[in-house]
Design an enzyme around this catalytic site. Structure first.
Site, PDB file in Angstrom:
ATOM      1  N   ASP A 104      -2.156  25.673  15.901  1.00  0.00           N
ATOM      2  CA  ASP A 104      -1.368  24.777  15.121  1.00  0.00           C
ATOM      3  C   ASP A 104      -1.216  23.403  16.019  1.00  0.00           C
ATOM      4  O   ASP A 104      -0.622  23.732  16.869  1.00  0.00           O
ATOM      5  CB  ASP A 104      -0.197  25.732  14.719  1.00  0.00           C
ATOM      6  CG  ASP A 104       0.645  24.987  13.469  1.00  0.00           C
ATOM      7  OD1 ASP A 104       0.880  23.710  13.581  1.00  0.00           O
ATOM      8  OD2 ASP A 104       1.082  25.696  12.542  1.00  0.00           O
ATOM      9  N   ASN A 135      10.761  23.194   6.979  1.00  0.00           N
ATOM     10  CA  ASN A 135       9.842  24.609   7.581  1.00  0.00           C
ATOM     11  C   ASN A 135      10.768  25.787   7.212  1.00  0.00           C
ATOM     12  O   ASN A 135      10.194  26.842   6.992  1.00  0.00           O
ATOM     13  CB  ASN A 135       9.297  24.491   8.772  1.00  0.00           C
ATOM     14  CG  ASN A 135       8.167  23.415   9.047  1.00  0.00           C
ATOM     15  OD1 ASN A 135       8.052  22.932  10.193  1.00  0.00           O
ATOM     16  ND2 ASN A 135       7.667  23.012   7.872  1.00  0.00           N
ATOM     17  N   ASP A 148      -3.802  25.426   4.895  1.00  0.00           N
ATOM     18  CA  ASP A 148      -3.446  24.845   3.555  1.00  0.00           C
ATOM     19  C   ASP A 148      -4.460  23.815   3.046  1.00  0.00           C
ATOM     20  O   ASP A 148      -3.910  23.121   2.315  1.00  0.00           O
ATOM     21  CB  ASP A 148      -2.086  24.414   3.583  1.00  0.00           C
ATOM     22  CG  ASP A 148      -1.881  23.075   4.652  1.00  0.00           C
ATOM     23  OD1 ASP A 148      -3.231  22.827   5.406  1.00  0.00           O
ATOM     24  OD2 ASP A 148      -0.858  22.577   5.055  1.00  0.00           O
ATOM     25  N   CYS A 201       1.714  22.867  -1.214  1.00  0.00           N
ATOM     26  CA  CYS A 201       3.098  23.491  -1.357  1.00  0.00           C
ATOM     27  C   CYS A 201       3.737  22.234  -1.024  1.00  0.00           C
ATOM     28  O   CYS A 201       5.201  22.034  -1.736  1.00  0.00           O
ATOM     29  CB  CYS A 201       3.300  24.375  -0.242  1.00  0.00           C
ATOM     30  SG  CYS A 201       2.364  25.979  -0.490  1.00  0.00           S
TER      31      CYS A 201
END
Length: 388
Positions: free
Chosen positions: A176, A184, A244, A302
């Site tokens: 990441d 978050n 994502d 999202c």
């Protein structure tokens, strides 16, 4: 009582069992001693079912009641009682007790396995796993030896990381390149308010260590791309896909198929989630399911459309369960199946998936891929942009 039990069952000499090794010709050898005795030493390849758990666990070790089952203990007494139970109460047709138990086996000079053992702290920490027949001591040791890579420490990666750490997965890698943001915290439960601004890999490491300091965390604070993917994912037993975007998913699929690494993949949006396991050459790959990416209007992020905060918790925990199943070899992983979860109606839908014989990725055996090709990938950014 022991004398009567021995009169009612058949006993077999250790030499006969020794001569069957290593394949045993279908004979199932079961150690009915306690856990600590089994951990000290046991007959090579023996399955462990303590006599106190015989009724609840024997079918996991010997599911065929017509097969030959040989039980042993320390001296042959507990195994005689256990053999009578299997024969008279549980319907096993061909049960025997080994005379003299492992004591006589050792006296004859036959080899025994001396497995690694759990520390006292590990036995307490994983005690509930040890009671589950499908995991037990052997499964827990597999978890401790496992290396699992998480792609993303966000909504899906957070619960997956926590539960895999709690389960005792020995090495957890995290990829990441982002930092913790206030937005978050509505769903990324591994991060906390005081870690806002911290790199997510560092925050996730702290969360993992807080729940299980015995887990080794390998941090990759970078964005996964064609230049580094082979180096990063190689050596891991399972990959958990929580990314994502479509370009990275297609890139991951290409690389994981080449290295034969199973991927537990999930995605979420709004109130909907989906989950599957892509095990190279055992079932379809991601490209079989999605030959081309959907247009952007049909696959919003999202960040654009939002997501129920608890939804990644459900899907991430399901991902963790699939990882445990793959590592321990228990149950039926979601290979060749797609699980759809709709939170508003609380419905689960299970769809069957098939391999595409013309798939450009998994229809080709890795042995046909040259060394020069292994690290060369298509431009998936352009591929996905063209599809949109």
């Amino acid at each position: 009582m022991i004398r009567r039990a021995k009169e009612q069952i058949t006993e077999v000499d250790p030499r006969e069992i020794h001569d069957l090794l290593p394949d045993r010709n279908g004979t199932v050898v079961v150690d009915v001693r306690e856990q600590q005795e089994f951990e000290q030493s046991h007959i090579p390849g023996a399955k462990h079912v303590p006599r106190g758990h015989l009724e609840s666990r024997i079918e996991g070790a010997a599911g065929d009641k017509a097969a030959r089952v040989v039980l042993y203990c320390a001296s042959g007494n507990r195994s005689a009682l256990a053999a009578r139970t299997l024969q008279e109460e549980l319907g096993y047709e061909n049960v025997e007790s080994m005379t003299g138990g492992i004591t006589l086996w050792k006296d004859r000079g036959y080899d025994v396995e001396v497995p690694r053992s759990l520390t006292a702290e590990q036995r307490e920490r994983y005690s509930r796993h040890l009671l589950v027949p499908e995991i037990g001591f052997e499964g827990q040791m597999k978890l401790l030896d496992a290396k699992v890579l998480l792609l993303g420490a966000g909504g899906l990666g957070s619960p997956t990381a926590l539960y895999l750490a709690a389960a005792g997965v020995g090495t957890i890698g995290i990829v990441d390149d982002d930092v913790v943001d206030l937005s978050n915290l509505q769903r990324q439960v591994i991060h906390t308010n005081d870690r806002i601004g911290m790199p997510k890999v560092d925050s996730a490491e702290q969360g993992i260590q807080d729940i299980n300091p015995g887990v080794e965390v390998v941090k990759h604070q970078t964005r996964l791309d064609a230049s580094n993917i082979m180096e990063i994912i190689e050596g891991y037993d399972v990959i958990v896909d929580g990314v994502d975007n479509f370009p990275t998913r297609y890139l991951l699929n290409d690389a994981s198929v080449r290295l034969k690494i199973p991927v537990v993949s999930a995605s979420i949006l709004g109130f909907d989630g989906q989950l599957s396991v892509f095990a190279p050459y055992e079932g379809p790959c991601y490209r079989c399911l999605y030959p081309t990416p959907p247009p952007a209007e049909l696959a919003p992020s999202c960040g654009a459309n939002g997501v129920l905060g608890a939804l990644p918790g459900i899907m991430g925990v399901l991902q963790a369960i699939e990882v445990v199943k793959l590592v321990t070899g228990s149950g039926e992983p979601l290979i060749g199946r797609l699980l759809l979860y709709e939170a508003l109606g609380t419905t689960f839908t299970n769809l069957k998936l098939r391999r595409d014989p013309d798939c450009p990725i998994c229809s080709r055996d890795p042995g046909e891929i040259s060394d020069e090709e292994m690290g060369v990938f298509p431009d998936y950014e352009a591929f996905c942009a063209a599809a949109g």
